[in-house]
Write a protein that holds these residues in place. Structure first.
Motif, PDB file in Angstrom:
ATOM      1  N   GLU A 104      36.371 -51.731 -37.983  1.00 36.87           N
ATOM      2  CA  GLU A 104      35.136 -52.250 -37.372  1.00 36.87           C
ATOM      3  C   GLU A 104      34.139 -51.138 -37.036  1.00 36.87           C
ATOM      4  N   GLN A 105      34.106 -50.103 -37.873  1.00 34.60           N
ATOM      5  CA  GLN A 105      33.103 -49.051 -37.735  1.00 34.60           C
ATOM      6  C   GLN A 105      31.908 -49.441 -38.608  1.00 34.60           C
ATOM      7  N   THR A 106      30.949 -50.152 -38.049  1.00 35.43           N
ATOM      8  CA  THR A 106      29.853 -50.696 -38.844  1.00 35.43           C
ATOM      9  C   THR A 106      28.595 -49.832 -38.827  1.00 35.43           C
ATOM     10  N   ASP A 107      28.454 -48.976 -37.830  1.00 36.42           N
ATOM     11  CA  ASP A 107      27.258 -48.139 -37.705  1.00 36.42           C
ATOM     12  C   ASP A 107      27.558 -46.767 -38.314  1.00 36.42           C
ATOM     13  N   GLN A 108      27.041 -46.530 -39.520  1.00 37.40           N
ATOM     14  CA  GLN A 108      27.349 -45.278 -40.209  1.00 37.40           C
ATOM     15  C   GLN A 108      26.783 -44.070 -39.470  1.00 37.40           C
ATOM     16  N   GLU A 135      38.053 -52.978 -46.012  1.00 36.48           N
ATOM     17  CA  GLU A 135      38.848 -52.789 -44.800  1.00 36.48           C
ATOM     18  C   GLU A 135      40.320 -53.072 -45.065  1.00 36.48           C
ATOM     19  N   GLN A 140      39.841 -48.422 -41.689  1.00 38.01           N
ATOM     20  CA  GLN A 140      38.653 -48.627 -42.500  1.00 38.01           C
ATOM     21  C   GLN A 140      38.397 -47.361 -43.327  1.00 38.01           C
TER      22      GLN A 140
END
Length: 206
Positions: A104-108, A135, A140
């Motif tokens: 759930e690391q969505t913000d690069q 994923e 991830q």
């Protein structure tokens, strides 16, 4: 052919400006067709990306020459960019690494910021995220464009949050960049990466 940015070999800023570049070139195509309605029609396919760089297939030599003239006119139109048209085989090559981070690391941007903050000795300021992969059950995977010497000093590990992130480094390249254009994902599938030791053998075909 391919667009490269002489100031940034990861292609990140060039990709950010791609829509603006495409509009400028489209305007020049329209101007050409209106001024020479019976002349040859420039024709391209720019749907492919290789190592973060935009690949442009030209249908014929006229299209390639016309495109080169267009890019020469707008090459310095943006601050911080110096755009040039080269053969696809001249796309810059840098090592890449697959790193398994928490899910759930969505913000690069935040991912890069935390890596830089927790690993100052690795000098990750010139790293770039090439791809966020599918994923997995507990992690991830991210595909990064990296600089190798710093990772060698860090024994191929990197801190991220509460973990020491797992890293696999590779330099393997297809013999023909056009094969990579045809199926970019195949490049990843074909990699032979030892479970214990990163494959960092340079490609002698370069």
């Amino acid at each position: 052919m391919a667009l490269v940015d002489d100031l940034h070999d990861d292609g990140r800023l060039l990709s950010e400006k791609w829509e603006e570049i495409e509009v400028k070139v489209a305007d020049m195509i329209a101007e050409r067709l209106s001024s020479v309605p019976d002349g040859p029609i420039p024709s391209f396919d720019s749907s492919d990306m290789v190592r973060g760089h935009r690949v442009i297939k030209c249908d014929d030599s006229f299209s390639m020459t016309f495109l080169a003239e267009c890019i020469a006119k707008i090459g310095d139109a943006w601050d911080g960019l110096s755009i040039r048209l080269v053969h696809a085989r001249e796309i810059p090559r840098r090592p890449r690494a697959r790193i398994w981070l928490p899910k759930e690391q969505t913000d690069q941007g935040k991912v890069l910021s935390l890596l830089r903050a927790q690993n100052p000795e690795v000098h990750t300021e010139d790293w770039a995220i090439l791809k966020v992969e599918k994923e997995m059950k507990t992690s991830q995977p991210f595909l990064f464009l990296i600089k190798l010497p710093q990772l060698e000093k860090a024994d191929y590990t990197i801190r991220y949050g509460l973990r020491k992130a797992k890293i696999k480094v590779f330099l393997a390249e297809p013999h023909d960049v056009l094969e990579e254009v045809d199926d970019t994902n195949k490049l990843l599938d074909d990699l032979v990466i030892d479970d214990k030791t990163p494959d960092v053998t340079p490609n002698t075909d370069a």
